[in-house]
Write a protein that holds these residues in place. Structure first.
Motif, short mmCIF file in Angstrom:
data_model
loop_
_atom_site.label_atom_id
_atom_site.label_comp_id
_atom_site.label_asym_id
_atom_site.label_seq_id
_atom_site.Cartn_x
_atom_site.Cartn_y
_atom_site.Cartn_z
N HIS A 29 0.93 6.55 -1.99
CA HIS A 29 -0.08 5.50 -1.86
C HIS A 29 0.44 4.34 -0.99
CE1 HIS A 29 -3.09 7.35 -4.35
NE2 HIS A 29 -2.16 7.64 -5.24
N ALA A 30 1.75 4.14 -0.97
CA ALA A 30 2.31 3.12 -0.08
C ALA A 30 2.22 3.57 1.38
CB ALA A 30 3.76 2.84 -0.45
N VAL A 31 2.46 4.85 1.62
CA VAL A 31 2.30 5.41 2.97
C VAL A 31 0.86 5.25 3.44
CG1 VAL A 31 2.20 7.61 4.25
CG2 VAL A 31 4.24 7.04 2.91
N ALA A 32 -0.09 5.44 2.53
CA ALA A 32 -1.51 5.31 2.88
C ALA A 32 -1.85 3.90 3.36
CB ALA A 32 -2.38 5.68 1.67
N ARG A 33 -1.05 2.92 2.97
CA ARG A 33 -1.27 1.54 3.41
C ARG A 33 -0.51 1.22 4.70
NH1 ARG A 33 -2.48 -2.58 -1.54
NH2 ARG A 33 -3.51 -1.06 -2.89
N GLY A 34 0.21 2.20 5.21
CA GLY A 34 0.97 1.97 6.42
C GLY A 34 2.32 1.33 6.20
N TRP A 35 2.81 1.36 4.96
CA TRP A 35 4.11 0.77 4.67
C TRP A 35 5.24 1.68 5.13
CZ3 TRP A 35 3.70 -1.38 -1.06
CH2 TRP A 35 2.69 -2.37 -1.09
N ASP A 36 6.40 1.07 5.34
CA ASP A 36 7.64 1.80 5.65
C ASP A 36 8.28 2.13 4.31
OD1 ASP A 36 10.19 2.60 6.29
OD2 ASP A 36 10.67 0.89 7.56
N ALA A 264 -1.49 10.08 -13.45
CA ALA A 264 -0.30 9.57 -12.76
C ALA A 264 -0.67 8.89 -11.45
CB ALA A 264 0.68 10.71 -12.52
N ASP A 265 -1.64 9.45 -10.72
CA ASP A 265 -2.06 8.85 -9.45
C ASP A 265 -2.64 7.45 -9.65
OD1 ASP A 265 -1.80 10.13 -6.85
OD2 ASP A 265 -2.68 11.87 -7.83
N LEU A 266 -3.39 7.28 -10.73
CA LEU A 266 -3.98 5.97 -11.01
C LEU A 266 -2.89 4.93 -11.24
CD1 LEU A 266 -7.01 5.29 -13.32
CD2 LEU A 266 -4.91 3.99 -13.64
N VAL A 267 -1.86 5.28 -12.00
CA VAL A 267 -0.76 4.35 -12.27
C VAL A 267 -0.03 4.03 -10.97
CG1 VAL A 267 1.41 4.01 -13.51
CG2 VAL A 267 -0.52 5.15 -14.64
N ALA A 268 0.19 5.04 -10.13
CA ALA A 268 0.89 4.82 -8.86
C ALA A 268 0.10 3.87 -7.96
CB ALA A 268 1.10 6.16 -8.15
N GLN A 269 -1.22 4.04 -7.92
CA GLN A 269 -2.05 3.13 -7.13
C GLN A 269 -1.92 1.69 -7.64
OE1 GLN A 269 -5.78 5.39 -7.69
NE2 GLN A 269 -6.04 5.31 -5.48
N ALA A 270 -1.88 1.55 -8.97
CA ALA A 270 -1.75 0.22 -9.57
C ALA A 270 -0.43 -0.43 -9.21
CB ALA A 270 -1.90 0.33 -11.09
N VAL A 271 0.64 0.35 -9.17
CA VAL A 271 1.96 -0.18 -8.82
C VAL A 271 1.93 -0.77 -7.41
CG1 VAL A 271 4.37 0.40 -8.36
CG2 VAL A 271 3.22 1.36 -10.35
N VAL A 272 1.38 -0.01 -6.47
CA VAL A 272 1.34 -0.47 -5.07
C VAL A 272 0.48 -1.72 -4.94
CG1 VAL A 272 0.63 0.17 -2.73
CG2 VAL A 272 1.77 1.85 -4.18
N GLU A 273 -0.67 -1.75 -5.61
CA GLU A 273 -1.53 -2.92 -5.57
C GLU A 273 -0.85 -4.14 -6.20
OE1 GLU A 273 -4.97 -5.20 -4.80
OE2 GLU A 273 -4.33 -3.25 -4.03
N ALA A 274 -0.15 -3.93 -7.31
CA ALA A 274 0.55 -5.03 -7.99
C ALA A 274 1.65 -5.62 -7.12
CB ALA A 274 1.14 -4.53 -9.31
N ALA A 296 -7.19 -0.88 -5.76
CA ALA A 296 -6.44 -0.09 -4.78
C ALA A 296 -7.30 1.03 -4.22
CB ALA A 296 -5.18 0.48 -5.43
N TRP A 297 -8.04 1.69 -5.09
CA TRP A 297 -8.91 2.80 -4.67
C TRP A 297 -9.95 2.32 -3.67
CZ3 TRP A 297 -14.22 3.51 -5.44
CH2 TRP A 297 -14.71 4.78 -5.09
N ARG A 298 -10.52 1.14 -3.91
CA ARG A 298 -11.52 0.60 -3.00
C ARG A 298 -10.92 0.31 -1.63
NH1 ARG A 298 -14.15 -3.51 -7.47
NH2 ARG A 298 -15.58 -2.00 -8.43
N LYS A 299 -9.69 -0.20 -1.62
CA LYS A 299 -9.03 -0.48 -0.34
C LYS A 299 -8.76 0.81 0.43
CE LYS A 299 -6.68 -4.78 -1.62
NZ LYS A 299 -5.38 -5.44 -1.84
N GLU A 300 -8.36 1.86 -0.28
CA GLU A 300 -8.06 3.12 0.38
C GLU A 300 -9.33 3.78 0.93
OE1 GLU A 300 -5.70 5.81 -1.95
OE2 GLU A 300 -4.15 4.32 -2.32
N MET A 301 -10.48 3.45 0.32
CA MET A 301 -11.74 4.04 0.77
C MET A 301 -12.30 3.35 2.01
SD MET A 301 -12.45 6.66 -1.08
CE MET A 301 -10.68 6.96 -1.02
N LEU A 302 -11.83 2.13 2.27
CA LEU A 302 -12.36 1.36 3.42
C LEU A 302 -11.88 1.97 4.73
CD1 LEU A 302 -11.91 -2.31 2.14
CD2 LEU A 302 -14.02 -0.97 2.27
#
Length: 302
Positions: A29-36, A264-274, A296-302
């Motif tokens: 999920h961090a990769v999905a945001r373009g993070w290193d 597990a995916d939901l928790v991982a998304q929450a970690v990245v958003e937090a 986080a899910w809404r951001k990934e859908m944009l």
């Protein structure tokens, strides 16, 4: 006069335990945001069939740097944290074991259970013992004290490795540190399991105030790639439903078994958003985990 555009540098995330069940999903999920993204673990590359439904790495995995390092030996990973914006500790154990015997299959689960429920006094955390990682003499130093040197204990895995990682992160100038904690103690686990989690939270908050501490108090996590977790999640969900209907009459006894499980995916998304939301700090309980994951899910859908 010419105009120029400045592109903001990608956030740099280090996930210790990034090749695990939850850690790998945090990386995704961090990769999905373009993070290193860099993962640090003893083995480096994940064994994909143990954490997903396929033996082949997914496409996003090629954007992660899979590094080797031992959380019990801080000097092996300290240099990898330089320049990190965020650091995640996503490791821990449910049962204790003699390390060498566990690896070779010589220790029985019964022995591990007896040790886990033992009330024998345990050594203090690595800050109390003045464990170092930043000089030549510390290159091979292990955070485990001599009296538990051959053991994987709640103290050294759930508590001490997190405290030492937070110290290294703070020294490296990281902005935030996320720790995968737990939502209360289940009755089938010894009290020291949750006690060491809380000790880690308290020590990190007290000793490293410059780093925003985020403590994800996750419940039982499941995913269809691990069928056994689906069955266990069903039982846990039943306990959570009963707890809700009865107004939590058995909440103290049921512990984590009285809290609804999360994917597990939901928790991982929450970690990245937090990590990205600077207003999030301290313990993050299940309702907030769900809120963060929705955002986080809404951001990934944009």
């Amino acid at each position: 006069m010419t105009s120029s555009t400045t592109t903001a540098a990608a956030k740099r995330l280090i996930v210790c335990g990034g090749n695990g069940f939850v850690g790998s999903r945090i990386c995704q999920h961090a990769v999905a945001r373009g993070w290193d993204v860099t993962s640090i673990s003893r083995s480096g590359n994940p064994v994909w069939q143990s954490i997903t439904s396929s033996a082949s790495p997914p496409s996003w995995a090629h954007k992660v740097s899979w590094e080797r390092g031992d959380l019990l030996r801080p000097a092996t990973y300290a240099s990898l944290l330089q320049g990190a914006d965020y650091v995640v500790h996503s490791m821990g154990i449910l049962l204790e074991a003699d390390y060498k015997k566990a690896v070779s299959g010589q220790e029985s689960p019964i022995t591990g259970l007896k040790r886990a429920f033992s009330s024998t006094p345990r050594p203090g955390n690595p800050l109390d013992r003045k464990v170092r990682y930043d000089d030549a003499a510390a290159a091979s130093q292990d955070i485990r004290p001599p009296e538990t040197k051959e053991q994987l204990t709640y103290e050294n895995m759930n508590r001490d490795s997190a405290i030492m990682l937070a110290k290294v992160a703070a020294d490296a100038g990281a902005k935030a540190f996320a720790y995968m904690s737990a939502a209360g103690g289940a009755p089938v686990l010894p009290a020291r399991y949750i006690k060491t989690k809380r000790e880690a939270e308290e020590t990190i908050t007290r000793e490293f105030p410059a780093v925003r501490g985020v403590y994800i108090r996750a419940p039982f996590m499941y995913d269809s790639s691990r069928p056994i977790t689906m069955a266990m999640a069903g039982m846990t969900a039943g306990g959570a439903l009963f707890n809700g209907i009865t107004g939590g009459v058995l909440g103290g006894f049921m512990g984590a078994a009285g809290v609804k499980p999360l994917k597990a995916d939901l928790v991982a998304q929450a970690v990245v958003e937090a990590l990205e939301d600077e207003s999030v700090r301290g313990p993050v309980e299940v309702p907030q985990i769900e809120d963060l994951a929705t955002r986080a899910w809404r951001k990934e859908m944009l």
